[in-house]
Design an enzyme around this catalytic site. Structure first.
Site, PDB file in Angstrom:
ATOM      1  N   ASP A 149       1.704  -1.336  11.490  1.00 46.00           N
ATOM      2  CA  ASP A 149       1.580  -2.896  12.085  1.00 46.00           C
ATOM      3  C   ASP A 149       3.078  -3.466  11.968  1.00 46.00           C
ATOM      4  O   ASP A 149       3.095  -4.917  12.346  1.00 46.00           O
ATOM      5  CB  ASP A 149       0.453  -3.627  11.253  1.00 46.00           C
TER       6      ASP A 149
ATOM      7  N   ASP B  62       5.100  -5.186   5.651  1.00 46.04           N
ATOM      8  CA  ASP B  62       5.737  -6.402   6.306  1.00 46.04           C
ATOM      9  C   ASP B  62       5.551  -7.484   4.871  1.00 46.04           C
ATOM     10  O   ASP B  62       6.463  -7.923   4.754  1.00 46.04           O
ATOM     11  CB  ASP B  62       5.079  -6.840   7.440  1.00 46.04           C
TER      12      ASP B  62
ATOM     13  N   ASP C 172      -0.536   1.736   8.588  1.00 44.21           N
ATOM     14  CA  ASP C 172      -1.408   1.270   9.698  1.00 44.21           C
ATOM     15  C   ASP C 172      -0.268   0.979  10.996  1.00 44.21           C
ATOM     16  O   ASP C 172      -0.649   0.784  12.100  1.00 44.21           O
ATOM     17  CB  ASP C 172      -1.789  -0.135   9.415  1.00 44.21           C
TER      18      ASP C 172
ATOM     19  N   ARG D  39      -6.415  -3.368   9.515  1.00 41.59           N
ATOM     20  CA  ARG D  39      -7.148  -4.554   9.316  1.00 41.59           C
ATOM     21  C   ARG D  39      -7.188  -5.401  10.643  1.00 41.59           C
ATOM     22  O   ARG D  39      -7.900  -6.262  11.052  1.00 41.59           O
ATOM     23  CB  ARG D  39      -6.738  -5.364   8.268  1.00 41.59           C
TER      24      ARG D  39
ATOM     25  N   THR E 283       4.116   2.328   5.865  1.00 41.00           N
ATOM     26  CA  THR E 283       2.702   1.538   5.749  1.00 41.00           C
ATOM     27  C   THR E 283       2.078   2.243   6.849  1.00 41.00           C
ATOM     28  O   THR E 283       2.647   2.884   7.830  1.00 41.00           O
ATOM     29  CB  THR E 283       2.741   0.183   6.045  1.00 41.00           C
TER      30      THR E 283
ATOM     31  N   ARG F  99       0.794  -5.032  -5.896  1.00 38.20           N
ATOM     32  CA  ARG F  99       0.969  -6.146  -5.265  1.00 38.20           C
ATOM     33  C   ARG F  99       0.991  -7.348  -6.353  1.00 38.20           C
ATOM     34  O   ARG F  99       0.388  -7.337  -7.481  1.00 38.20           O
ATOM     35  CB  ARG F  99      -0.161  -6.500  -4.425  1.00 38.20           C
TER      36      ARG F  99
ATOM     37  N   GLY G 153       0.809  -1.151   0.062  1.00 40.55           N
ATOM     38  CA  GLY G 153      -0.013  -0.033  -0.053  1.00 40.55           C
ATOM     39  C   GLY G 153       0.847   1.122  -0.001  1.00 40.55           C
ATOM     40  O   GLY G 153       1.876   1.102   0.543  1.00 40.55           O
TER      41      GLY G 153
HETATM   42  P1  ATP Z   1       0.828  -2.989   3.344  1.00 42.34           P
HETATM   43  O1  ATP Z   1       1.232  -3.110   4.939  1.00 42.34           O
HETATM   44  O2  ATP Z   1       0.515  -1.486   3.106  1.00 42.34           O
HETATM   45  O3  ATP Z   1      -0.567  -3.644   3.201  1.00 42.34           O
HETATM   46  P2  ATP Z   1       2.521  -4.804   2.470  1.00 42.34           P
HETATM   47  O4  ATP Z   1       4.396  -4.524   1.817  1.00 42.34           O
HETATM   48  O5  ATP Z   1       2.377  -5.567   3.673  1.00 42.34           O
HETATM   49  O6  ATP Z   1       2.223  -3.368   2.732  1.00 42.34           O
HETATM   50  P3  ATP Z   1       1.616  -7.045   0.775  1.00 42.34           P
HETATM   51  O7  ATP Z   1       0.625  -6.844  -0.152  1.00 42.34           O
HETATM   52  O8  ATP Z   1       1.415  -7.685   1.884  1.00 42.34           O
HETATM   53  O9  ATP Z   1       1.819  -5.158   1.230  1.00 42.34           O
HETATM   54  O10 ATP Z   1       3.177  -6.982   0.107  1.00 42.34           O
HETATM   55  C1  ATP Z   1       3.441  -6.402  -1.059  1.00 42.34           C
HETATM   56  C2  ATP Z   1       3.856  -7.582  -2.090  1.00 42.34           C
HETATM   57  O11 ATP Z   1       5.230  -8.255  -1.445  1.00 42.34           O
HETATM   58  C3  ATP Z   1       3.064  -8.711  -2.473  1.00 42.34           C
HETATM   59  O12 ATP Z   1       2.369  -8.313  -3.430  1.00 42.34           O
HETATM   60  C4  ATP Z   1       4.235  -9.592  -3.095  1.00 42.34           C
HETATM   61  O13 ATP Z   1       4.566  -9.386  -4.201  1.00 42.34           O
HETATM   62  C5  ATP Z   1       5.380  -9.586  -1.917  1.00 42.34           C
HETATM   63  N1  ATP Z   1       5.220 -10.563  -0.960  1.00 42.34           N
HETATM   64  C6  ATP Z   1       4.397 -10.498   0.194  1.00 42.34           C
HETATM   65  N2  ATP Z   1       4.766 -11.704   1.051  1.00 42.34           N
HETATM   66  C7  ATP Z   1       5.649 -12.274   0.213  1.00 42.34           C
HETATM   67  C8  ATP Z   1       6.363 -13.434   0.450  1.00 42.34           C
HETATM   68  N3  ATP Z   1       6.007 -14.309   1.474  1.00 42.34           N
HETATM   69  N4  ATP Z   1       7.249 -13.982  -0.390  1.00 42.34           N
HETATM   70  C9  ATP Z   1       7.644 -13.186  -1.501  1.00 42.34           C
HETATM   71  N5  ATP Z   1       7.093 -11.961  -1.906  1.00 42.34           N
HETATM   72  C10 ATP Z   1       6.071 -11.462  -0.979  1.00 42.34           C
END
Ligand code: ATP
Length: 324
Positions: A132, A106, A130, A174, A128, A75, A14
C-alpha cells in the site's frame, strides 16, 4: 555533513517476509564499509527503551531465508508524540549513532521523517505485505504473501471442485486491494472485492450464479479485508439467495505474513538493504529506496508519506475478463 561511522537499523510496523534478508544486507554492507552497526529491538518502542546492541557479521548469518524479523517489531504510541521523538533522538545520540535505516510500512516512514526533522540522516526501506506504499512498485514481503495466497487458493480450489462449492477467500489489506486483485489474476477468481471498487451483494451473487450456470465446478471469490462487503455477510447472503454453489469461507489471516521469503523478495531485500546504506554513506537522507521499473532508486520520504498509491484497476479488469 559529518562522516558516518555508526549506523543503526530497526524493523517497525507489521512484520513482512524478507525483513531478515534486508537486516543482513544492511549490517554486512555497513561493516564492509568500515562502519559499526547497531540493531534496535522492537522498532521505535525498543528505541525508547534504549534496547539496542552492536551487530556483527556472524549474528546475521543463517537468517536470509527466515520469515519474521530477528530484531522484533512493534507499534509505539509514545513515538508518535514530539516528546517521544525527542527522547528517541537523545537515546540515538547517547550511542553516537550517525544514521539510521528504518525497515517498515508507511507509518514507519512517518516515524523516520520525524527523526530526519530532528537532524538525523535516515533512509527508509519499504516492507509491508499489503503493498500500500507510494514510491515503490513492490515492498519487501508482498511477493512472498502472494505466493502463500496462490498456494492456498490452489488447495481450496481442489476441494471446492470436488464438492461444487463457492469459496470466499479473505486476504489482508485494510485500505489497499493489491493482494486481492493480484490473487484474483494468479488464482483465477470469478469475483474480486476490493476497497477501491465497491460492489453490491447482488452483483457478486449474479456473477457466482452465472458461473454455476456456465457449468463451472467451483467458484473462487477473493475478498480483501477492507472491501465494502464483509466476508461473513456475503457468505450468508449467498446461501440465502441460492446461487447454485454452497458456500464456504476461508480467512487467510496471519498465514500471509509468515514463511520463507521468495527468491524475488530476497533479491529485492538485499538490493534495498545495500542501496540504503550506500545512500547514507553518499550523504543522502530523507529518502526511501523504491523499486521503479527494474531499478532500486531513492524517492523522497515526503512523497512517500503524503501520496496515495493508485489502485491497480487494470489488473482488476483483467481478473474479471479472465474469469469467463
Ligand atoms: P504496516 O503497513 O505493516 O501496518 P506500518 O509501518 O505502516 O506497517 P504503523 O503501525 O502505521 O505500521 O507504524 C509503525 C510505527 O511507526 C508506529 O507504531 C509509530 O511508532 C510510528 N509512527 C507511525 N506514524 C507516525 C507518525 N506520524 N509520527 C511518528 N511516528 C509514527
Amino acid at each position: 555533513m559529518a562522516e558516518i561511522k555508526r549506523i543503526a537499523v530497526l524493523t517497525s510496523g507489521g512484520d513482512a517476509p524478507g525483513m531478515n534478508t534486508c537486516i543482513r544486507a544492511v549490517v554486512r554492507t555497513a561493516l564492509y564499509n568500515g562502519c559499526d552497526v547497531f540493531g534496535i529491538r522492537d522498532g521505535y518502542e525498543g528505541l525508547l527503551r534504549n534496547d539496542m546492541a552492536l551487530l556483527e557479521a556472524r549474528e546475521v548469518g543463517g537468517i536470509i531465508q527466515r520469515g519474521g524479523t530477528i530484531l522484533g517489531t512493534a507499534r509505539s504510541d509514545e513515538f508518535r508524540t514530539e516528546a517521544g521523538q525527542a527522547k528517541g533522538m537523545q537515546i540515538l545520540k547517547s550511542h553516537n549513532i550517525d544514521a539510521l535505516v528504518v525497515i517498515g510500512g508507511d507509518g514507519s516512514m512517518r516515524g523516520a521523517r520525524a527523526l530526519v526533522k530532528l537532524g538525523l540522516p535516515v533512509v527508509g526501506v519499504p516492507a509491508t505485505i499489503d503493498n500500500d506504499m507510494w514510491g515503490t512498485n513492490m515492498a519487501i514481503g508482498v511477493d512472498t504473501a502472494l505466493n502463500t495466497i496462490s498456494d492456498a487458493i490452489d488447495k481450496l480450489r481442489d476441494t471446492a471442485s470436488s464438492h461444487r462449492r463457492a469459496f470466499l477467500i479473505e486476504t489482508m489489506g485494510r485500505n489497499c486491494g493489491y493482494l486481492a486483485v493480484m490473487a484474483g489474476v494468479i488464482g483465477g477468481a470469478e469475483v474480486v472485492l476490493i476497497p477501491e471498487a465497491p460492489v453490491t451483494i447482488e452483483e457478486v451473487a449474479a456473477k457466482v450464479e452465472d458461473a454455476y450456470k456456465r457449468g463451472k465446478t467451483h467458484s473462487i471469490v477473493i475478498v480483501s479485508e477492507g472491501a465494502n462487503v464483509l466476508t461473513t455477510e456475503l457468505a450468508s447472503a449467498l446461501e440465502q439467495m441460492d446461487v447454485g454453489f454452497s458456500t464456504r469461507i476461508t480467512i487467510l489471516g496471519h498465514i500471509q505474513r509468515g514463511g520463507r521469503p521468495t527468491a524475488f523478495d530476497r533479491l529485492l531485500a538485499s538490493r534495498m538493504g545495500v542501496t540504503a546504506v550506500d545512500a547514507l554513506l553518499a550523504g543522502q537522507t530523507d529518502v526511501m529506496m523504491g523499486l521503479r521499473g527494474r531499478e532500486v532508486e531513492p524517492v523522497p520520504l515526503a512523497d512517500v508519506v503524503s501520496k496515495q498509491r493508485e489502485a491497480n484497476l487494470d489488473y482488476y479488469e483483467m481478473a474479471k475478463m479472465l474469469a469467463f
